[in-house]
Design a protein around this motif. Structure first.
Motif, PDB file in Angstrom:
ATOM      1  N   PRO A 172      68.775 -58.277  98.229  1.00 53.76           N
ATOM      2  CA  PRO A 172      67.385 -57.968  97.881  1.00 53.76           C
ATOM      3  C   PRO A 172      67.065 -58.368  96.447  1.00 53.76           C
ATOM      4  O   PRO A 172      67.921 -58.269  95.564  1.00 53.76           O
ATOM      5  CB  PRO A 172      67.293 -56.447  98.054  1.00 53.76           C
ATOM      6  N   ALA A 173      65.839 -58.822  96.283  1.00 55.75           N
ATOM      7  CA  ALA A 173      65.412 -59.272  94.953  1.00 55.75           C
ATOM      8  C   ALA A 173      65.088 -58.062  94.078  1.00 55.75           C
ATOM      9  O   ALA A 173      64.975 -56.941  94.561  1.00 55.75           O
ATOM     10  CB  ALA A 173      64.177 -60.162  95.099  1.00 55.75           C
ATOM     11  N   SER A 174      64.934 -58.321  92.800  1.00 52.67           N
ATOM     12  CA  SER A 174      64.475 -57.257  91.901  1.00 52.67           C
ATOM     13  C   SER A 174      62.938 -57.191  91.975  1.00 52.67           C
ATOM     14  O   SER A 174      62.302 -58.031  92.601  1.00 52.67           O
ATOM     15  CB  SER A 174      64.933 -57.546  90.479  1.00 52.67           C
ATOM     16  N   THR A 175      62.382 -56.200  91.334  1.00 57.80           N
ATOM     17  CA  THR A 175      60.922 -56.034  91.404  1.00 57.80           C
ATOM     18  C   THR A 175      60.318 -55.965  90.002  1.00 57.80           C
ATOM     19  O   THR A 175      59.734 -54.957  89.613  1.00 57.80           O
ATOM     20  CB  THR A 175      60.569 -54.753  92.190  1.00 57.80           C
ATOM     21  N   PRO A 176      60.440 -57.060  89.251  1.00 62.41           N
ATOM     22  CA  PRO A 176      59.962 -57.005  87.852  1.00 62.41           C
ATOM     23  C   PRO A 176      58.452 -56.860  87.736  1.00 62.41           C
ATOM     24  O   PRO A 176      57.954 -56.198  86.827  1.00 62.41           O
ATOM     25  CB  PRO A 176      60.442 -58.337  87.267  1.00 62.41           C
ATOM     26  N   ARG A 177      57.724 -57.498  88.650  1.00 64.56           N
ATOM     27  CA  ARG A 177      56.246 -57.445  88.554  1.00 64.56           C
ATOM     28  C   ARG A 177      55.753 -56.023  88.753  1.00 64.56           C
ATOM     29  O   ARG A 177      54.877 -55.532  88.040  1.00 64.56           O
ATOM     30  CB  ARG A 177      55.628 -58.366  89.601  1.00 64.56           C
ATOM     31  N   LEU A 178      56.348 -55.392  89.756  1.00 64.33           N
ATOM     32  CA  LEU A 178      55.968 -54.013  90.061  1.00 64.33           C
ATOM     33  C   LEU A 178      56.309 -53.091  88.881  1.00 64.33           C
ATOM     34  O   LEU A 178      55.490 -52.266  88.456  1.00 64.33           O
ATOM     35  CB  LEU A 178      56.716 -53.570  91.322  1.00 64.33           C
TER      36      LEU A 178
END
Lengths: 636, 291
Positions: A613-619
Motif C-alpha cells: 500500500p502507498a503512503s498518503t502524503p496528500r491526505l
C-alpha cells in the motif's frame, strides 16, 4: 377532421360554455397556442370560481367537476381527495408524528376544506355530501379520502357532472400549501376526483406526506378573485384579468393537465421570458434577482434539453414561484405547468448549485409526473427517481464535476452525493415500493430518489449513456399521458438494451438488487526461469469476488510496480474469478472498476487491493493544514 | 513611536517565529492524527492512485471514504476532544515564548527566555479561559437576538430587512468578539511586560484599549485582515496544482503553499503582538482614556 380534431372541438365547446346558473360568467378562453392534438383526452375536468380572503387565508369556491367514465363498468360512487384536510389536526396521516416530515414544522394554524354542498345539478337536487363517508376508509382520524355514493350509476362512456360549493381554510404554512404572512401557496386546495381506473375502481388514498399525486387528465378553467394588490401565478395560461371593486379577477385555462395550483402575494416581482415557444413566468421576492437569473439559466438549459430527450413540452406556459424565506417549505414542489423552487439569497454567490438542482428537478417533474402521471403513492420512484436521474444527468452535462458545489476548495458532484446517500440505505428495501412501505423521508429519498438515479447512471456508464437516455426517452414519449407503470419502464429498457440488462434492471428496482465487487486476493512472485538469457519475469494473480444478486459487467486492472496495467473484462456472472498476471515488473495492485462505472457498488473502498500500500502524503498534508487553521481560529 | 521598537524586535526574531509556527504545526498534527488514522483505515492506500484519488474533481471517492470512515471519525472526534487541551496548551506555550522573545531586549539567552516563558504560561492559560468564556458569551448573546430579529423581519420587503438584521448581527458579533480578542492580546502583553496577575492585566488591558481603541484596532486589523486573502489565494493555487494528478511534486508544492500561509499568519501575529507590547509598555497610567 380527424377523431382527435373532434375531441378538441368538443373540448373547446365545453370550455367555452359558462357554468350553468353562474352569475359571473367567465369569458371564452383564448385559443390555445399549443396544438390540442398533442394533449390528452379530458377525463376529469374542472371549472372553478374561487375567491381568496387574504386576511382570513380562506378560499370560497364553486366548482363544476366533469368526469368521463372511461372504465368498463358503471360507476355507483366516486372518491374525492380532500387534501387540505391533512392539516386539520395532528392526527391525520400527514401529520401523525406531529411534524411535517420535510420541513419539520408542527401545525400552528390548522387548514381544512369543507364541502358545503355537492350535487348533480348546480342548484337544487340532492345534496350528495350528506351521504358521503365521514372519513378516509379505515382511518377515522383522516378526512382526505372520501367516498361519495351516486344516486344513479354512470354507464361506461357517459359523463358525470358534480357541482360543489366548498370553503378551503389554508393552514399556516407547514409544508407545500398554506400561507406565511401575506404570501399564499395554494396547492391541493379543491375537491379532487381520485383517478378512475379501467376496471371501474378509483385509485384513492389518504394524503401521505411522501406521495400524493395520481389523477386523470382534464381541462381546468379557473377564475380566481384576489385583492387587487396581489400578483398571481397559476397553472395554465392567464386568459383574462379585470378589476372588480377592491379585487381583481384572473382567469386561467390549463388544458390536458391533472392538477391546478396557484400562488398569490402582494410582493411578488414578475419576470417573463420566452424559452423555445414557452412563456416562462418567474415570480420571486424582491432582492432575489441574482437567484432568479440562476433559475432562468437552468430553465434555458433544461426546457429545450428535456424536450429533446423526453418529448416536447406541450403547454404554452410554465410558471416558477420562488417563495420568500418564511415560506421556504412551499419551495421545491411540482404541479402541472407550475413549479416552486427555493434557496436563499446568497447561494448564487457561494458556489453551491442547490438552486439549479431544485429548479432542474422540479422542471424534470413536468415530464416524470406532469406528462406521464404515474401513480406516485404506489410507485414514487417513477416520479421522483426518474426526475432525480434526469436533473442530475442534465446538471452534470452542464457543470461537469462541480454539479453540486463549484466554489473554492474541492469540487463536489451530484453523483457523489446521490451515490453516498443511496449507499447509506443499501438494499434495505426494494426501490419499486409504495410510499407506505418506506419508514420515512430519509428512506424514500435514499431509495426512491437517489438509488433509482444511481441505478440508471450505473447502467448508463456500463451500456452507454446515450442508450439509457434513449430508453428513458422512449418510455417518456410512448407513455405520455397514459399513467404508466414500472413494467412500461422496463419494457422501454428491454427494447433499447435487450433482455439481459433489462432483467438486471428489474432486479435492481424490484428485488433489492445490489452488487459489491471486492478484490479478495493479490499475489506476485518471480516467474520460474526456463532458460539462460531470458529476461526476468514475474507472475501473479488477483481474485475478485462478487457479492449480491446483480450481475453487471466490470473491468479489472492489474497494475505492476512500474505502473504498467493489464486490463480484463469480466461479465460478472460468476461469484468469483481469478485474473492471472505475467509481466516484467512485479504485480502490485488489483483494481476493480477503475473508471467507477458501478456507482451502485456497495463499497467502493474494497475495489482495490495492494501488495504494498502507498503512503498518503496528500491526505496528511491537507488534514494537518485544516487542523492548524482550526487551531489558529479557535486557539490563542 | 510606541511599539515600533518592539516590532523591529519581532522582525529580528525569525527563528522564534519559526519555532512558534512549528509548535502550532505540532499541536495541529496531534489534533489531526486521529482523523487521519480513521480515513486511512478505509483502505484508501490500497488503490493504485492512493490518496490522490480523494482529490479527483467531483469528490466521488472523497465522499465515499468519509462515508465509510464515519464511525471511526466519530471515535476520532472523542480522541481529538481529549487531545485538544494539550494542543491548546502547546499553542499557548508557543505564543508565550514568542511574546517573551519579542519583549526581551538584546540577545536572547535561552535559560532566561525559557524561565520567563514558563512564568507567563499559567497566566496566559488563565487569560485564555477567561476570554474564551467572554467570547463564547458574546457569541451566544449575539446569535439569539439576531435569530429573533431575522425571524420577525423575514417576509417584510422580500426579506431585505431580515438580511440587514442578519448582517448587522454578524457585524456586531464579529467586532465585539474581535475587540475582546484584541484586549486579550493586550492583557497577555501586560503579563509579559509587568508579570502582573490575570485580573490586574485584564483591567489594565481594558484601560490601554480605551485610550486608543481605533489605532489599536487598525493595527490589529491591518495584520489579521491579510490572513484571509492569503488562505483564499492558497486555496486557488492548490486547486491549480491539482494533487489528484500524478507527480509527488504536486503535493510538495501544496504543502509548501499551505505552510507558507501558516508561517505568514504567525509572522503577522508576531508583528501585531509587538505592537501590543509597545502599546502596553508606553501606556501612561495617569492619563485619562480618550473618548
Amino acid at each position: 377532421m380527424t377523431a382527435k380534431g373532434f375531441v378538441a372541438l368538443g373540448l373547446w365547446c365545453w370550455l367555452s360554455l359558462p357554468a350553468a346558473g353562474s352569475s359571473d360568467r367567465p369569458r371564452a378562453p383564448a385559443p390555445p397556442s399549443t396544438s390540442a392534438a398533442s394533449l390528452p383526452r379530458a377525463v376529469a375536468s374542472y371549472r372553478i370560481h374561487a375567491a381568496l380572503d387574504a386576511e382570513l387565508h380562506r378560499i370560497a369556491g364553486r366548482a363544476s367537476i366533469e368526469l368521463l367514465n372511461t372504465s368498463e363498468k358503471p360507476l355507483d360512487h366516486v372518491f374525492l381527495h380532500l387534501y387540505l384536510n391533512a392539516f386539520e389536526s395532528e392526527h391525520t396521516l400527514f401529520m401523525r408524528k406531529g411534524r411535517a416530515p420535510r420541513s419539520g414544522r408542527s401545525l400552528r394554524r390548522a387548514g381544512y376544506i369543507q364541502i358545503e354542498r355537492l350535487s348533480l345539478a348546480e342548484s337544487g337536487g340532492e345534496n350528495l355530501w350528506e351521504r358521503a363517508a365521514r372519513h378516509t376508509p379505515d382511518d377515522p382520524d383522516d378526512r382526505t379520502d372520501i367516498r361519495v355514493p351516486l344516486p344513479e350509476p354512470v354507464a361506461p362512456g357517459e359523463r358525470l357532472t358534480l357541482f360543489a360549493r366548498f370553503s378551503s381554510q389554508l393552514p399556516e404554512l407547514v409544508e407545500r400549501s398554506g400561507y406565511a404572512g401575506d404570501f399564499h401557496m395554494i396547492g391541493q386546495w379543491f375537491p379532487k376526483l381520485a383517478k378512475l381506473e379501467n376496471d371501474g375502481s378509483f385509485a384513492h388514498f389518504a394524503y401521505h406526506p411522501l406521495g400524493e399525486f395520481y389523477a386523470d387528465f382534464g381541462d381546468y378553467d379557473v377564475t380566481l378573485r384576489v385583492p387587487a394588490a396581489m400578483r398571481v401565478g397559476a397553472s395554465g395560461r392567464r386568459v383574462s384579468e379585470s378589476i372588480v371593486g377592491a379585487d381583481k379577477e384572473v382567469r386561467y385555462v390549463a388544458r390536458g393537465v391533472h392538477d391546478f395550483a396557484w400562488s398569490a402575494w402582494s410582493e411578488f416581482v414578475e419576470r417573463r421570458e420566452r424559452i423555445g415557444g414557452v412563456e416562462v413566468v418567474l415570480l420571486y421576492p424582491d432582492g432575489l434577482e441574482a437567484a432568479t437569473a440562476t433559475t432562468l439559466e437552468a430553465l434555458r438549459l433544461g426546457l429545450p434539453y428535456f424536450s429533446r430527450l423526453y418529448g416536447p413540452y406541450p403547454y404554452p406556459t410554465l410558471t416558477v414561484v420562488h417563495p420568500p424565506v418564511a415560506a421556504a417549505p412551499a419551495g421545491g414542489m411540482e404541479y402541472p405547468t407550475l413549479i416552486t423552487t427555493g434557496g436563499g439569497r446568497y447561494q448564487a454567490y457561494l458556489g453551491a448549485r442547490t438552486l439549479e438542482a431544485v429548479t432542474m428537478h422540479e422542471l424534470a417533474h413536468q415530464w416524470f409526473y406532469g406528462l406521464l402521471a404515474s401513480n406516485e403513492p404506489r410507485f414514487p420512484f417513477l416520479d421522483e427517481g426518474l426526475a432525480t436521474f434526469a436533473d442530475t444527468e442534465a446538471q452534470t452535462r452542464w457543470f461537469g464535476d462541480h454539479s453540486a458545489y463549484g466554489g473554492p476548495g474541492p469540487t463536489l458532484s451530484l453523483w457523489a452525493i446521490h451515490r453516498a446517500w443511496a449507499a447509506e440505505a443499501g438494499a434495505a428495501g426494494p426501490i419499486a415500493a409504495p410510499v407506505s412501505s418506506f419508514s420515512g423521508l430519509n428512506a424514500v429519498s435514499q431509495l426512491a430518489y437517489s438509488r433509482t438515479a444511481v441505478v440508471l447512471e450505473t447502467f448508463g456508464r456500463i451500456y452507454g449513456q446515450e442508450r439509457i437516455l434513449s430508453a428513458l426517452g422512449r418510455y417518456a414519449k410512448s407513455e405520455r399521458f397514459s399513467h404508466p407503470t414500472p413494467s412500461d419502464l422496463l419494457e422501454a429498457f428491454r427494447a433499447e438494451l435487450g433482455d439481459g440488462p433489462a432483467r438486471e434492471l428489474e432486479r435492481a428496482l424490484f428485488e433489492r438488487g445490489s452488487v459489491d465487487y471486492e478484490v479478495s486476493q493479490v499475489a506476485s512472485a518471480p516467474a520460474p526461469q526456463t532458460g539462460r538469457g531470458e529476461a526476468r519475469a514475474y507472475v501473479g494473480h488477483a481474485v475478485v469476488r462478487r457479492r449480491g444478486p446483480l450481475r453487471l459487467p466490470v473491468r479489472v486492472d492489474l497494475v505492476a510496480e512500474d505502473g504498467t496495467r493489464q486490463s480484463f473484462d469480466w461479465d460478472g456472472k460468476s461469484d468469483r474469478r481469478r485474473f492471472d498476471y505475467r509481466g516484467e515488473s512485479p504485480l502490485r495492485h488489483a483494481l476493480v472498476d477503475p473508471e467507477t462505472r458501478l456507482l451502485i457498488d456497495v463499497n467502493l473502498a474494497n475495489n482495490g487491493a495492494s501488495l504494498r500500500p502507498a503512503s498518503t502524503p496528500r491526505l496528511s498534508e491537507r488534514m494537518l493544514y485544516a487542523a492548524a487553521l482550526l487551531l489558529s481560529w479557535l486557539g490563542p | 513611536m510606541p511599539g515600533g521598537k518592539n516590532e523591529f524586535r519581532a522582525r529580528r526574531r525569525p527563528f522564534v517565529i519559526a519555532a512558534a509556527w512549528l509548535l502550532k504545526v505540532g499541536a495541529a498534527y496531534a489534533l489531526a492524527a486521529p482523523f487521519l488514522r480513521a480515513v486511512q483505515a478505509t483502505g484508501v492506500a490500497e488503490r493504485p492512485g492512493a490518496d490522490s484519488e480523494l482529490f479527483v474533481p467531483g469528490g466521488l471517492l472523497l465522499v465515499e471514504t468519509l462515508r465509510l470512515a464515519r464511525p471511526d471519525l466519530i471515535l476520532a472526534l472523542t480522541t481529538a476532544a481529549l487531545v485538544a487541551p494539550f494542543a491548546l496548551l502547546v499553542a499557548e506555550l508557543g505564543l508565550a515564548a514568542l511574546m517573551t522573545a519579542i519583549a526581551t531586549p538584546g540577545r536572547l539567552v535561552p535559560e532566561r527566555w525559557a524561565s520567563r516563558t514558563l512564568v507567563a504560561l499559567p497566566r496566559f492559560i488563565g487569560l485564555g479561559v477567561a476570554f474564551s468564556l467572554a467570547q463564547g458569551g458574546l457569541a451566544f448573546a449575539c446569535i439569539g437576538p439576531t435569530a429573533g430579529l431575522f425571524a420577525a423581519l423575514d417576509g417584510v420587503q422580500g426579506g431585505a430587512y431580515a438580511d440587514a438584521a442578519f448582517l448587522f448581527g454578524i457585524l456586531v458579533g464579529s467586532v465585539s468578539i474581535s475587540a475582546v480578542g484584541l484586549i486579550e492580546d493586550l492583557a497577555r502583553a501586560l503579563v509579559v511586560v509587568e508579570q502582573g496577575s490575570v485580573v490586574r492585566s485584564i483591567g489594565l488591558a481594558i484601560a490601554v484599549f480605551r485610550k486608543t481603541p481605533l489605532r489599536l484596532a487598525a493595527q490589529w486589523l491591518a495584520r489579521s485582515a491579510l490572513v484571509l486573502p492569503a488562505i483564499l489565494l492558497a486555496a486557488l493555487a492548490v486547486d491549480a496544482v491539482d494533487v489528484s494528478r500524478t507527480g509527488a511534486w504536486r503535493w510538495l508544492v501544496a504543502l509548501a503553499i499551505h505552510q507558507t500561509v501558516l508561517l505568514l499568519a504567525t509572522a503577522l501575529r508576531a508583528s501585531w503582538l509587538a505592537r501590543a507590547l509597545g502599546a502596553v509598555s508606553s501606556y501612561d497610567r495617569a492619563a485619562p482614556a480618550s473618548r
